[in-house]
Design an enzyme around this catalytic site. Structure first.
Site, PDB file in Angstrom:
ATOM      1  CE  LYS A 106      -4.494   0.783   0.408  1.00 15.22           C
ATOM      2  NZ  LYS A 106      -5.522  -0.205  -0.010  1.00 15.22           N
TER       3      LYS A 106
HETATM    4  N1  GLU Z   1      -7.185   0.088  -3.269  1.00 13.50           N
HETATM    5  C1  GLU Z   1      -7.967  -1.070  -3.578  1.00 13.50           C
HETATM    6  C2  GLU Z   1      -8.036  -1.995  -2.386  1.00 13.50           C
HETATM    7  O1  GLU Z   1      -7.841  -1.599  -1.268  1.00 13.50           O
HETATM    8  C3  GLU Z   1      -7.515  -1.744  -4.851  1.00 13.50           C
HETATM    9  C4  GLU Z   1      -6.106  -2.271  -4.846  1.00 13.50           C
HETATM   10  C5  GLU Z   1      -5.633  -2.764  -6.196  1.00 13.50           C
HETATM   11  O2  GLU Z   1      -6.415  -2.837  -7.109  1.00 13.50           O
HETATM   12  O3  GLU Z   1      -4.446  -3.079  -6.283  1.00 13.50           O
HETATM   13  O4  GLU Z   1      -8.367  -3.151  -2.506  1.00 13.50           O
END
Ligand code: GLU
Length: 416
Positions: A106
């Protein structure tokens, strides 16, 4: 204690619980407790008024035993390293629950995008990308959108990465605009996954989805699209909210119209024919399904006892604290956990990445049917795990995810 610290503690306590049930070796448990790599950067930006500001950015790569790191980037004033670490860990579990060949990561930048111009956001995104450049890549770590980042942000990341490489690398990032090799259906994918989980839960609880009452906290990408998809499926959306407050209508509201109102006025509040309510009131309304689709720690020990929904389907990451989870379980409220309920986004991110790697484009029907089967099968596996171990769905999902990740670590061994 900061809410980021609290969030990370709850992620670690969920892991500990699963590790105990699964009898995971202490070394592998320790391995999974810690992110493999954390990069903190100070991003200097010349603002439009000429002033130079420095923003704190972070990319946390939690685990890559099952594949490249994967996870979104959020822009928010309250971003902390602890929060992003917890979110990276959740991504590892989420990808494992839906059985995607990815690990978890993240990113976050401490900023308030609502107070920044588009040019400033572009400069911030490009400079941040250049500063995490060496840690990302199509087979290393693939970012995506999260809170207050979108397809445009991803286009800037793709372009910055590609400019440095010297050729176009669309597969370095997912959630791109469709015209730049993004996937059809990616924008609504998280919400579609949430809606599928609501539908599966209705089936499980023997409740018709048609006419079922739904309250949604958060009217950003996830909340607003979930409202529209569920409305189209015949559910009755009785309440929605955003950071300024919420609205309630006993007879149900039309989310497409509410979206127009929000686009015109900046908020869902003061919508004709609805009663204004607070975010706190929204959470405790009597309804069949409550969908928290905003930020973490929203359902906590202060309000969990007052939740009157039959089921909570977590559109957001980490909206329920462990204490609240326990209270809801005792009250008989079914909680469909984030790592399953909002996994639709990363699932279609994976489909986008595969299309990019194969230089193919799939139809919306193809994408949606692949999404549907992945979520339905993950839902069934989680339910099976939780029944087998007589635990709630979060613990069931964690058992599934942690066992898959631990198995990968075990088989890879520890180098050297
Ligand atoms: N931000 C989204 C999540 O928390 C998508 C992450 C992604 O597609 O890599 O799942």
């Amino acid at each position: 204690m900061s809410s980021g610290r609290e969030f990370l503690d709850s992620a670690l306590s969920q892991l500990k619980k699963a590790a105990e049930v699964l009898n995971i070796e202490p070394g592998i448990h320790l391995y999974m407790q810690n992110p493999k790599r954390t990069l903190i950067v100070a991003i200097p930006i010349r603002m439009e008024n000429g002033e130079v500001k420095v923003f704190k950015g972070v990319r946390v790569q939690h685990n890559n035993a099952r594949g490249p790191y994967k996870g979104g980037i959020r822009y928010h004033p309250n971003v902390t390293v602890e929060e992003v670490t917890a979110l990276a860990m959740l991504m590892t579990w989420k990808c494992a629950v839906v059985d995607l060949p990815y690990g978890g990561a993240k990113g976050g930048v401490v900023c308030n995008p609502k107070e920044m111009t588009k040019t400033e956001l572009e400069r911030l995104t490009r400079r941040y990308t250049s500063m995490i450049y060496e840690l990302i890549g199509p087979y290393v770590d693939i970012p995506a959108p999260d809170v207050y980042t979108d397809a445009q942000t991803m286009a800037w990341i793709m372009d910055t990465y590609s400019q440095i490489r010297g050729y176009q690398v669309p597969e370095v990032v997912t959630g791109k605009p469709v015209s730049l090799l993004g996937s059809l259906g990616r924008n609504e994918a998280t919400s579609r996954g949430v809606a599928i989980c609501v539908r599966e839960t209705a089936k499980y609880l023997n409740k018709p989805l048609k006419g079922a009452t739904v309250s949604i906290q958060g009217f950003g990408n996830v909340g607003s699209n979930a409202a529209c998809i569920l409305y189209d499926m015949g559910a009755k959306i009785v309440a929605v909210s955003d950071s300024k407050g919420g609205i309630y209508s006993r007879d149900g509201l039309n989310p497409y119209r509410v979206l127009e109102h929000k686009n015109a006025t900046g908020s869902v509040i003061n919508y004709d024919g609805c009663q204004n309510i607070t975010n706190e009131e929204l959470l405790t309304l009597k309804c069949d399904f409550l969908i928290p689709a905003a930020l973490e720690n929203q359902i906590n020990s202060r309000n969990a006892d007052m939740i009157q929904a039959a089921a909570v389907v977590e559109g957001a990451n980490g909206p329920t604290t462990p204490e609240a989870d326990r209270i809801l379980y005792e009250k008989g409220v079914l909680v469909v956990p984030d790592i399953l309920a909002n996994a639709g986004g990363v699932t279609v991110s994976y489909l986008e990445w595969v299309q990019n790697l194969k230089r193919e484009t799939w139809t919306l029907e193809e994408v949606n049917s692949k999404l549907e089967s992945r979520i339905v099968s993950a839902y069934a596996s989680v339910l099976e795990k939780s029944k087998k171990h007589e635990v709630n769905m979060r613990d069931g999902a964690m058992l599934l995810a942690v066992s898959r990740v631990a198995e990968a670590i075990r088989l890879l061994g520890i180098w050297p």
